[in-house]
Design an enzyme around this catalytic site. Structure first.
Site, short mmCIF file in Angstrom:
data_model
loop_
_atom_site.label_atom_id
_atom_site.label_comp_id
_atom_site.label_asym_id
_atom_site.label_seq_id
_atom_site.Cartn_x
_atom_site.Cartn_y
_atom_site.Cartn_z
CE1 TYR A 100 1.84 -39.86 47.78
CE2 TYR A 100 2.84 -38.55 46.05
CZ TYR A 100 2.51 -39.78 46.58
OH TYR A 100 2.86 -40.92 45.91
N GLY A 126 15.21 -41.82 49.90
CA GLY A 126 14.38 -40.93 50.72
C GLY A 126 14.90 -39.54 50.94
CB CYS A 154 -14.07 -34.56 34.42
SG CYS A 154 -14.05 -34.13 32.70
CD GLU A 155 -11.17 -37.38 39.52
OE1 GLU A 155 -10.92 -37.22 40.73
OE2 GLU A 155 -11.02 -38.45 38.92
#
Ligand code: LLP
Length: 427
Positions: free
Chosen positions: A317, A239, A356-357
């Protein structure tokens, strides 16, 4: 600290100009610096040196076997989370005795395989899994070894999708229940539970969440020890954050070590860590080329040849990755990557891919030097969870990976072909 710097007006990875790689390998591609990878691995090792910890590189962050082999040669173990990752770790030359296996949904086959190759330990996430591992080890006539993953209920203050040590997440056994679990499963025949594991989230920018979690689990170990349970190791997970926005954003691991060592020094159990991002994050960039420019409403779009299938972090994110031209105009050559930096004569653009987004972007509303068709852009800090999360969406072959070592480079993963896209369907 990393080895991606502007020299003679252009970006180098160590001593290799990024333009050379782009010309010879093609774009888009991932480029890694061996020296950076080793630097960060050794930094963690040295920072926690007095504890003599085992470092298990979290292979999910960046799994290329050629990169993992470099770490294995330095003595790194591996944190794996699937049968595929276990296979990868072994193919990279990983020592099974330094492989730990976490994950809430291990299948029977995955458990069997891991016991058979003799991994160091399972990081076990539930009572049901304890019973299952004991049963499977019994069937194999073997004894498995495990740690119980504890959910310490600490807020790592990171993105909700990568927060793992809070009560409402699916990970680990609630800390309040932990003693009962140890009592209930004392003396299992085929599973020796000898450790405690935590992983609170990723990336963690603050030190306090680690301190809080460590205080909670060391107190738990004290209580367990009083009750006659023998805890041999404590695995603190991964982390540690890296610098996406500027060189001061993430605490160097030495700062984490300063706070944690006093809590852990002299304890009668071994310490382990599972860093991924800290080792690989700044060791890789995504090299991409400008295909087109266009306007849309008030927006200026820079369309590049890498998309969300190659680097999904920005859209998944809302992650920030510093982007800069590989060969900027001389007035925009930089010696420091800083999200606050405004380019000279720059423009505000969205850097988008061919998918395509409308979620297919690498950056939105970003101040960049002016670029045109054919210019190369570097997307920094893409070494961890970059290629590792890539997909073939829109039937885009996955990118090649290149490893630079000093003034040479080699391709450590070839560019996928169209035939690769359909090969598994020829059944
Ligand atoms: N150990 C366990 C049990 C983990 O689940 C993870 C990451 C690590 C270690 C390594 O964490 P690191 O040191 O790399 O931060 N895809 C997200 C990150 C997900 C992390 C999942 N677990 C991202 O791109 O930010």
């Amino acid at each position: 600290m990393d080895y991606f710097n502007y020299k003679n007006g252009e970006l180098y990875c160590e001593d290799v100009p990024a333009t050379r790689i782009a010309q010879e390998v093609g774009t888009a591609c991932y480029v890694y610096s061996k020296a950076t990878l080793l630097h960060h691995f050794n930094q963690i090792k040295q920072a926690f040196g007095v504890l003599n910890p085992t470092i298990c590189f979290s292979i999910k962050s960046c799994g290329n076997i050629n990169l993992c082999r470099i770490l294995a040669e330095q003595g790194s173990g591996f944190d794996v989370t699937s049968g595929g990752e276990l296979y990868r770790a072994l193919q990279a030359g990983g020592d099974p005795k330094k492989i730990i296996y976490a994950g809430v949904g291990k299948t029977d086959q995955e458990i069997r395989d891991a016991i058979e190759v003799g991994i160091a330990a399972f990081n076990i996430e539930s009572e049901a899994e304890i019973e299952n591992i004991d049963r499977i080890a019994g069937e194999l006539g073997r004894q498995a070894i495990g740690a119980v993953r504890i959910n310490p209920d600490v807020d790592p203050k990171t993105h909700a999708k990568t927060t793992t040590g809070k009560k409402e997440t699916k990970f680990g056994v609630d800390i309040e229940r932990a003693e009962r679990v140890f009592d209930q499963y004392r003396g299992l025949k085929h599973l020796r539970i000898g450790g405690i594991h935590i992983h609170i989230g990723s990336p963690v920018y603050e030190i306090q969440p680690y301190v809080d979690a460590v205080k909670k689990v060391t107190a738990l170990i004290d209580r367990l020890t009083e009750k006659g349970h023998r805890i041999e190791w404590l695995d603190l997970g991964g982390g540690f954050a890296v610098n996406y926005k500027n060189p001061e954003q993430a605490k160097p691991v030495t700062e984490h070590a300063k706070a944690l060592i006093p809590l852990l020094k002299g304890k009668p159990y071994h310490i382990a860590f599972e860093p991924g991002r800290y080792i690989a994050g700044n060791a890789g960039i995504l090299l991409t080329k400008v295909l087109y420019r266009k306007t849309g409403g008030a927006k200026q779009f820079i369309i590049v040849d890498a998309g969300m299938n190659d680097l999904i972090r920005p859209t998944l994110y809302e992650s920030y990755h510093f982007i800069w031209p590989v060969k900027p105009d001389p007035k925009n050559v930089i010696d420091r990557r800083d999200s606050e930096r405004l380019p000279v004569d720059g423009e505000i653009v969205d850097v988008v891919g061919p998918i395509c987004e409308s979620g297919d972007y690498l950056a939105t509303e970003r101040a960049l030097p002016k670029t045109q068709r054919g210019d190369l852009l570097a997307v920094f800090t893409a070494g961890a969870y970059g290629f590792a999360m890539a997909s073939n969406y829109n039937n885009r072959p996955r990118l090649p990976e290149v490893l630079v070592d000093g003034d040479t480079y080699r391709i450590i993963r070839r560019r996928e072909t169209y035939e690769d896209l359909v090969a598994a369907e020829r059944v």
